[in-house]
Design an enzyme around this catalytic site. Sequence first.
Site, PDB file in Angstrom:
ATOM      1  N   GLU A 102       0.815 -66.012   1.833  1.00 33.92           N
ATOM      2  CA  GLU A 102       0.527 -66.259   1.341  1.00 33.92           C
ATOM      3  C   GLU A 102      -0.076 -64.862   0.901  1.00 33.92           C
ATOM      4  OE1 GLU A 102       0.766 -68.265   3.779  1.00 33.92           O
ATOM      5  OE2 GLU A 102       0.047 -70.289   3.440  1.00 33.92           O
ATOM      6  N   GLY A 137       1.194 -73.735   3.628  1.00 38.61           N
ATOM      7  CA  GLY A 137       0.827 -74.997   3.657  1.00 38.61           C
ATOM      8  C   GLY A 137       1.833 -76.060   4.318  1.00 38.61           C
ATOM      9  N   ALA A 163       1.494 -74.955  -0.580  1.00 42.65           N
ATOM     10  CA  ALA A 163       0.336 -75.397  -1.301  1.00 42.65           C
ATOM     11  C   ALA A 163       1.249 -75.462  -2.613  1.00 42.65           C
ATOM     12  CB  ALA A 163      -0.551 -75.222  -0.711  1.00 42.65           C
ATOM     13  N   GLU A 193       1.530 -74.922   8.030  1.00 40.53           N
ATOM     14  CA  GLU A 193       0.370 -75.407   8.572  1.00 40.53           C
ATOM     15  C   GLU A 193       0.230 -76.661   9.182  1.00 40.53           C
ATOM     16  OE1 GLU A 193      -1.389 -72.932   4.910  1.00 40.53           O
ATOM     17  OE2 GLU A 193      -2.604 -72.373   6.170  1.00 40.53           O
TER      18      GLU A 193
HETATM   19  N1  CAA Z   1       4.127 -74.722  -5.059  1.00 41.87           N
HETATM   20  C1  CAA Z   1       4.607 -75.681  -6.134  1.00 41.87           C
HETATM   21  N2  CAA Z   1       6.499 -75.697  -6.546  1.00 41.87           N
HETATM   22  C2  CAA Z   1       6.901 -74.901  -6.074  1.00 41.87           C
HETATM   23  C3  CAA Z   1       6.500 -74.506  -4.942  1.00 41.87           C
HETATM   24  C4  CAA Z   1       4.789 -74.488  -4.201  1.00 41.87           C
HETATM   25  N3  CAA Z   1       4.367 -74.223  -2.969  1.00 41.87           N
HETATM   26  N4  CAA Z   1       7.580 -74.535  -3.937  1.00 41.87           N
HETATM   27  C5  CAA Z   1       9.062 -74.494  -5.048  1.00 41.87           C
HETATM   28  N5  CAA Z   1       8.191 -75.056  -5.538  1.00 41.87           N
HETATM   29  C6  CAA Z   1       9.641 -75.335  -6.917  1.00 41.87           C
HETATM   30  C7  CAA Z   1       9.739 -74.526  -8.194  1.00 41.87           C
HETATM   31  O1  CAA Z   1       8.858 -73.555  -8.702  1.00 41.87           O
HETATM   32  C8  CAA Z   1      10.719 -74.831  -8.090  1.00 41.87           C
HETATM   33  O2  CAA Z   1      10.552 -75.471  -9.560  1.00 41.87           O
HETATM   34  P1  CAA Z   1      11.072 -74.838 -11.149  1.00 41.87           P
HETATM   35  O3  CAA Z   1      12.730 -76.568 -10.853  1.00 41.87           O
HETATM   36  O4  CAA Z   1      10.477 -76.765 -11.931  1.00 41.87           O
HETATM   37  O5  CAA Z   1      11.225 -74.435 -11.659  1.00 41.87           O
HETATM   38  C9  CAA Z   1      11.974 -75.645  -7.101  1.00 41.87           C
HETATM   39  O6  CAA Z   1      10.062 -76.225  -6.468  1.00 41.87           O
HETATM   40  C10 CAA Z   1      12.539 -74.971  -6.272  1.00 41.87           C
HETATM   41  O7  CAA Z   1      12.304 -74.187  -6.135  1.00 41.87           O
HETATM   42  P2  CAA Z   1      12.855 -72.695  -6.191  1.00 41.87           P
HETATM   43  O8  CAA Z   1      13.385 -72.978  -7.740  1.00 41.87           O
HETATM   44  O9  CAA Z   1      12.351 -71.278  -6.272  1.00 41.87           O
HETATM   45  O10 CAA Z   1      14.007 -72.389  -5.238  1.00 41.87           O
HETATM   46  P3  CAA Z   1      14.784 -71.568  -4.302  1.00 41.87           P
HETATM   47  O11 CAA Z   1      15.842 -71.929  -3.480  1.00 41.87           O
HETATM   48  O12 CAA Z   1      14.949 -70.566  -5.382  1.00 41.87           O
HETATM   49  O13 CAA Z   1      13.216 -70.929  -3.173  1.00 41.87           O
HETATM   50  C11 CAA Z   1      11.848 -71.520  -1.939  1.00 41.87           C
HETATM   51  C12 CAA Z   1      12.945 -71.712  -2.525  1.00 41.87           C
HETATM   52  C13 CAA Z   1      11.887 -69.911  -0.788  1.00 41.87           C
HETATM   53  C14 CAA Z   1      10.995 -71.390  -0.380  1.00 41.87           C
HETATM   54  C15 CAA Z   1      10.994 -70.596  -3.060  1.00 41.87           C
HETATM   55  O14 CAA Z   1      10.640 -71.904  -4.106  1.00 41.87           O
HETATM   56  C16 CAA Z   1       9.516 -70.189  -2.201  1.00 41.87           C
HETATM   57  O15 CAA Z   1       8.860 -69.487  -2.396  1.00 41.87           O
HETATM   58  N6  CAA Z   1       8.492 -71.325  -2.752  1.00 41.87           N
HETATM   59  C17 CAA Z   1       7.150 -70.945  -2.447  1.00 41.87           C
HETATM   60  C18 CAA Z   1       6.660 -70.461  -1.016  1.00 41.87           C
HETATM   61  C19 CAA Z   1       5.187 -70.346  -0.878  1.00 41.87           C
HETATM   62  O16 CAA Z   1       4.824 -69.263  -1.349  1.00 41.87           O
HETATM   63  N7  CAA Z   1       4.179 -71.381  -0.617  1.00 41.87           N
HETATM   64  C20 CAA Z   1       2.905 -70.427  -0.074  1.00 41.87           C
HETATM   65  C21 CAA Z   1       2.598 -71.751  -0.303  1.00 41.87           C
HETATM   66  S1  CAA Z   1       0.475 -70.734  -0.867  1.00 41.87           S
HETATM   67  C22 CAA Z   1      -0.055 -72.099   0.179  1.00 41.87           C
HETATM   68  O17 CAA Z   1       0.521 -72.329   1.126  1.00 41.87           O
HETATM   69  C23 CAA Z   1      -1.556 -72.174   0.771  1.00 41.87           C
HETATM   70  C24 CAA Z   1      -2.098 -71.769   1.684  1.00 41.87           C
HETATM   71  O18 CAA Z   1      -2.572 -71.512   2.997  1.00 41.87           O
HETATM   72  C25 CAA Z   1      -1.304 -73.493   1.926  1.00 41.87           C
END
Ligand code: CAA
Length: 261
Positions: A135, A112, A67, A115
């Site tokens: 999460e 998400g 998400a 999911e």
């Molecule tokens: N939401 C919003 N933006 C996101 C995102 C997310 N879930 N995942 C990645 N992005 C964005 C980053 O903020 C970044 O944006 P900028 O270039 O503007 O800084 C861009 O995508 C590229 O990401 P990274 O620079 O972080 O890329 P990376 O290669 O270093 O890492 C990754 C990749 C490991 C996937 C890392 O991006 C990450 O950990 N993302 C979040 C994953 C996460 O926590 N997902 C769960 C979300 S909560 C959820 O889903 C709740 C639910 O149950 C529904």
Amino acid sequence: MKNYENLLFDVKDGIGTLTINRPKSLNALNSDTLREIGETLNEVKDNTDVKVLVITGSGQKAFVAGADISQMVSMNPIEAAALSELAHKAFHTIQELPQITIAAVNGYCLGGGFELANSCDIRVAAATAKFGQPEVGLGIVPGFGGTQRLTRLVGRGKAKEIIATGAQITAQEAKEIGAVEEVVELDDLMTKVDEIAHKIMKNGPVAVRMAKYVIDKGADLDLDTGIAFETQMWAQTFATEDQKEGMTAFLEKHGAKFNGK
Ligand code: CAA
């Protein structure tokens, strides 16, 4: 089909492909994207040109990285519940579609995203894809079905390990625990998905649809009730033209030409 801001949709040779298209944020799901997914699915449901639906992410890095954290960061509980409901509605529609759905997991499949993949019927992953429910590292629990669908797929112990550690697992590990059906090289992903879709489309359409229905509805029943339900559905297939065609073609030693009736 209407043009969407956050996704692409096309239909070719019976296969509908829905691509989440926000590569700059690794295809993260915000409310607009979830709304667009819901709208697309409502069109797919009644579109007889779509025999199999494929869901994937744009680019080579992510299927869906969860998400959208930038949208969730300032949410209050009421707004969070609304987002969760939006996702549940869309993912429920995926599950209830008459078509078989295949998640083509081309990269990060987190939160998400996992999911979303778990609401599809079949998951095919690139060897480079990574799966996880991160999460708890954000101070929340999975909210788009992760505590429920993942648990039903892999069992309570594995679901708790994945969710409580928040650690990523590889596509191969996901396959070993039953969260992914096939793992292939990234370059071969869509070919493999296409191959599975074509194998499905060769079969009797009513039977395929009914098989999905019986498996899903039966999964929540006790065994005896599930078996009785299967008998009823099985008997109903004998009222179809597809059954006559399939069996006659076998006995006459030629390929069946199903009409889905
Ligand atoms: N939401 C919003 N933006 C996101 C995102 C997310 N879930 N995942 C990645 N992005 C964005 C980053 O903020 C970044 O944006 P900028 O270039 O503007 O800084 C861009 O995508 C590229 O990401 P990274 O620079 O972080 O890329 P990376 O290669 O270093 O890492 C990754 C990749 C490991 C996937 C890392 O991006 C990450 O950990 N993302 C979040 C994953 C996460 O926590 N997902 C769960 C979300 S909560 C959820 O889903 C709740 C639910 O149950 C529904």
